[in-house]
Design an enzyme around this catalytic site. Structure first.
Site, PDB file in Angstrom:
ATOM      1  N   ARG A   8       1.295   1.743  -5.967  1.00 28.26           N
ATOM      2  CA  ARG A   8       1.489   0.785  -4.875  1.00 28.26           C
ATOM      3  C   ARG A   8       0.176   0.113  -4.465  1.00 28.26           C
ATOM      4  NH1 ARG A   8       6.224   1.278  -2.169  1.00 28.26           N
ATOM      5  NH2 ARG A   8       5.249   0.282  -0.353  1.00 28.26           N
ATOM      6  N   TRP A  57      -3.732  -1.639  -1.138  1.00 26.85           N
ATOM      7  CA  TRP A  57      -3.689  -2.863  -1.934  1.00 26.85           C
ATOM      8  C   TRP A  57      -4.075  -3.963  -0.960  1.00 26.85           C
ATOM      9  CZ3 TRP A  57      -3.528  -4.252  -6.813  1.00 26.85           C
ATOM     10  CH2 TRP A  57      -3.295  -5.581  -7.118  1.00 26.85           C
ATOM     11  N   ASN A 104       1.143   0.077   6.053  1.00 29.51           N
ATOM     12  CA  ASN A 104       1.529  -0.722   4.877  1.00 29.51           C
ATOM     13  C   ASN A 104       2.300  -1.926   5.394  1.00 29.51           C
ATOM     14  OD1 ASN A 104       2.437  -1.807   2.430  1.00 29.51           O
ATOM     15  ND2 ASN A 104       4.288  -0.543   2.494  1.00 29.51           N
ATOM     16  N   GLY A 105       1.829  -3.123   5.092  1.00 26.01           N
ATOM     17  CA  GLY A 105       2.485  -4.342   5.576  1.00 26.01           C
ATOM     18  C   GLY A 105       1.439  -5.367   5.972  1.00 26.01           C
ATOM     19  N   LYS A 119      -3.680  -4.946 -19.294  1.00 28.99           N
ATOM     20  CA  LYS A 119      -3.231  -5.712 -18.128  1.00 28.99           C
ATOM     21  C   LYS A 119      -4.268  -6.741 -17.728  1.00 28.99           C
ATOM     22  CE  LYS A 119      -0.515  -6.923 -14.889  1.00 28.99           C
ATOM     23  NZ  LYS A 119       0.648  -7.699 -15.287  1.00 28.99           N
ATOM     24  N   HIS A 158       8.668 -32.788 -35.677  1.00 30.25           N
ATOM     25  CA  HIS A 158       7.399 -33.162 -36.329  1.00 30.25           C
ATOM     26  C   HIS A 158       6.866 -32.038 -37.204  1.00 30.25           C
ATOM     27  CE1 HIS A 158       7.378 -36.807 -33.971  1.00 30.25           C
ATOM     28  NE2 HIS A 158       7.537 -36.100 -32.866  1.00 30.25           N
ATOM     29  N   LYS A 160       6.609 -13.778 -23.365  1.00 33.32           N
ATOM     30  CA  LYS A 160       7.204 -12.534 -22.847  1.00 33.32           C
ATOM     31  C   LYS A 160       7.897 -11.786 -23.984  1.00 33.32           C
ATOM     32  CE  LYS A 160       5.509 -11.751 -19.653  1.00 33.32           C
ATOM     33  NZ  LYS A 160       4.665 -12.854 -19.391  1.00 33.32           N
ATOM     34  N   GLU A 206       5.228 -10.358 -26.505  1.00 30.10           N
ATOM     35  CA  GLU A 206       4.339  -9.254 -26.103  1.00 30.10           C
ATOM     36  C   GLU A 206       5.076  -7.940 -25.871  1.00 30.10           C
ATOM     37  OE1 GLU A 206       2.112  -9.701 -22.462  1.00 30.10           O
ATOM     38  OE2 GLU A 206       3.455 -11.286 -21.781  1.00 30.10           O
ATOM     39  N   CYS A 252       0.860  -1.185   0.000  1.00 28.42           N
ATOM     40  CA  CYS A 252       0.000   0.000   0.000  1.00 28.42           C
ATOM     41  C   CYS A 252       0.894   1.231   0.000  1.00 28.42           C
ATOM     42  CB  CYS A 252      -0.859   0.024   1.251  1.00 28.42           C
ATOM     43  SG  CYS A 252      -1.808  -1.469   1.513  1.00 28.42           S
ATOM     44  N   GLU A 301       6.308 -19.645 -21.892  1.00 25.42           N
ATOM     45  CA  GLU A 301       6.297 -18.345 -21.211  1.00 25.42           C
ATOM     46  C   GLU A 301       7.405 -17.431 -21.735  1.00 25.42           C
ATOM     47  OE1 GLU A 301       5.353 -15.173 -18.642  1.00 25.42           O
ATOM     48  OE2 GLU A 301       4.256 -16.768 -19.677  1.00 25.42           O
TER      49      GLU A 301
END
Ligand code: AGP
Length: 595
Positions: A27, A72, A98-99, A590, A491, A472, A475, A2, A468
């Site tokens: 954040r 958050w 925050n935590g 996103k 093949h 990456k 994109e 946060c 993956e």
């Protein structure tokens, strides 16, 4: 993760707090709030963005001392009552935090038995009540005594009505003090205060600060300490990226902490983070994992993890395709993986699963997201907000959740279990070693950046890593890349090999090693340059490949983590070399909230 802020000075606090918060929304942004002291405390908060909160506030909010927070969520969905600041019973003490307070449940029970009344689902709310318990007119003393009972991580700012000071403290969460003329600022990070000052001091773990308009006093365990003052020369945007050129690179470098936070958030390995439904004492026979994009690649790795550890058959489904074909039976158990918790295809799959009576576990990074609300069970990852469109740290956090989901049910002997737990605890350090090797990887990226087509190959638990790595690169660098199960190349796609098509081979020290070595030789025979990801000290592949990226030794089951971090860096530096808009690539979002 946060963002907290505070102001004390000669100006009205409200506009300053709101402006500081607006620079910390990277954040967390699911809810926010401020508390201003002018005689009594005025608290305004809701599950809205800072700009929206500003519109709801009275024009005039008197007070030259205040604190603020942008959230958050980790404990308790985004809502008005769960938003910060949180207050004590008297409403005179306000706290932003925050935590994560790990022992909050125990503290809440104890304080409730002493007559304190709690109104939110958050861990944070125990702090103002603990301070109230010890408050006898000295806010710093009361805060210090309160924090002695708190286990976990925190950066806090505390305000009590009628006391012309702010008290702040930190442990395992960042906190800075911005130094002004007859005013001072408190914040989780420098971007918040850079409109007002570029002079800051950084609090260290265990520090407690008392901030007035004229003075800043820092102490540790009651002993005064001096903290160096710094001049910041960054722009606000640079600062939000923590000095990194892009959010993606910052998020890649956050992974050792993300692994620690995610695993740290789960209790012991004997306590399942989600119960895999049993028929008697056996697991349901049909386990399926569904997702999209990068989360689907985590699902594919999850299949290997669960099959190897639980000795059950696991199928994976692309959520977008599942809606046309997927079969569900009374013996089905579903796991849906979604970072954002808002991906339309994944939500549709969850709804269908539930309609057909299939129990659904959701692994998500966003507390209060739609997926977390409609799931039967939720496993949260602790990656914090992921700003860059390309998923990096959230993927690694998803793998941690899958390892931790499987371990309590693992059909392995105790020595193997202990070595896996040890391996997981060592993983942050291993990932840090990969990050420390960044310069070498960026050099190879420079070479790759000139190609139009690139293949990624591997086998076993690292086959999804090849997928993956290719995603990456695609994109963010706009290079056409394909990930392949190495055994599949011959093949058909062999036809595309040649000096113009490099192959990135991920070679793990497991039962796929010999076959991968053969595949590399076959690819080389067709003139494709080969870049291999190998375990450090592997001279055999080094002999055959054109270049190697040496990675720290880890258990084969964890090799997808170090391999993926290396491929994230490879994609990042390739895109950088090509001057691509890395954080916000064309045509992508996103969170894909349309089918
Ligand atoms: C990955 O870098 C992309 N952002 C995308 O593939 C993403 O993984 C996919 O859209 C799934 O998103 P989710 O995890 O939020 O459901």
């Amino acid at each position: 993760m946060c963002g907290i802020v505070g102001y004390i000075g000669e100006k009205q606090a409200k506009p300053i707090l709101l402006n500081c918060l607006s620079h910390l929304e990277y954040r967390g942004y699911d809810s926010c709030g401020i508390a201003v002291s002018a005689g009594g405390l005025e608290v305004y908060k809701d599950a809205i963005r800072v700009q929206a909160l500003e519109k709801t506030l009275p024009k005039k909010v008197n007070g030259k001392i205040g604190i603020g927070h942008t959230r958050w969520a980790t404990h308790g969905e985004p809502s008005q009552v769960n938003a910060h600041p949180h207050c004590d019973c008297s409403g005179r003490i306000a706290v932003v935090h925050n935590g994560v307070i790990n022992n909050f449940q125990k503290l809440k029970q104890q304080l409730s038995s002493e007559g304190h009344r709690f109104i939110s689902e958050t861990d944070t709310e125990v702090i103002p009540h603990l301070i109230e318990k010890y408050y006898d007119g000295d806010l710093a003393k009361a805060t210090e005594l309160a924090l002695r009972e708190v286990e976990g991580s925190y950066a806090i700012a505390v305000l009590v009505a009628d006391e012309p000071k702010l008290v702040v403290a930190r442990k395992d969460s960042p906190l800075i003090i911005g130094i002004g003329d007859r005013e001072n600022f408190v914040a989780s990070d420098v971007p918040a205060i850079m409109d007002y000052t570029n002079r800051v001091l950084y609090l260290e773990d265990g520090d407690l600060g008392v901030v007035t308009p004229e003075d800043i006093r820092v102490s540790r365990h009651g002993v005064a300490v001096d903290r160096e003052r710094h001049e910041i020369s960054w722009s606000i945007e640079d600062a939000q990226k923590g000095g990194y050129a892009h959010f993606m690179l910052k998020e890649i470098h956050e992974q050792p902490k993300v692994i620690r936070d995610t695993i740290g958030g789960y209790l012991s390995v004997t306590e399942p983070i989600a119960s895999l439904t049993m028929a008697g004492d056996t697991l349901l026979p049909d386990m399926l994992i569904l997702a999209c994009g990068t989360s689907y690649h985590a699902a594919l790795i999850g299949k290997y993890i669960l099959e190897q550890l639980l000795r059950v058959s696991v199928r994976t489904e692309l959520a977008s395709e599942f809606n046309y074909s997927g079969q569900i039976s009374s013996g089905s158990q579903a796991i849906v993986i979604t970072q954002s918790g808002e991906t339309a295809d994944s939500l549709k799959a969850i709804k269908r699963l539930k309609e057909e009576g299939c129990p659904v576990i959701v692994i998500t990074n966003v507390v209060g997201s739609t997926a977390s609300r409609i799931a039967d069970q939720v496993v949260y990852t602790r990656a914090g907000p992921e700003i860059s469109v390309a998923a990096t740290k959230s993927f690694t956090a998803q793998l941690m959740a899958l390892y931790w989901l499987a371990l309590p049910y693992a059909k392995i002997d105790i020595r193997r279990l202990d070595s896996l737990i040890m391996g997981l605890r060592q993983l942050p350090g291993k990932v840090q070693q990969v990050l420390d090797n960044e310069a070498v990887i960026s050099e190879y990226a420079r070479q790759l950046s000139k190609y139009k087509n690139i293949f990624f190959i591997s086998r076993g638990v690292n086959f999804p890593v090849a997928l993956e790595g290719a995603l990456k690169l695609k994109e963010i660098s706009y290079i056409h890349a394909e990930g392949y199960a190495a055994g599949e190349l011959k093949h058909g796609s062999f036809a595309l090999l040649g000096s113009g098509t490099p192959v990135v081979a991920i070679v793990a020290q497991d039962n796929t090693y010999e076959a991968m070595l053969t595949n590399i030789k076959e690819v080389k025979a067709r003139k494709s340059p080969v870049m291999a990801l190998v375990e450090e000290g592997d001279e055999v592949v080094e002999e055959v490949a054109d270049s190697v990226i040496a990675l720290p030794q880890v258990d084969a089951l964890f090799s997808p983590v170090v391999n993926t971090v290396a491929l994230q860096l490879l994609a990042y530096y390739t895109a950088k070399e090509r001057g691509c808009p890395i954080d916000f690539p064309r045509n992508l979002a996103k969170s894909v909230t349309v089918e």
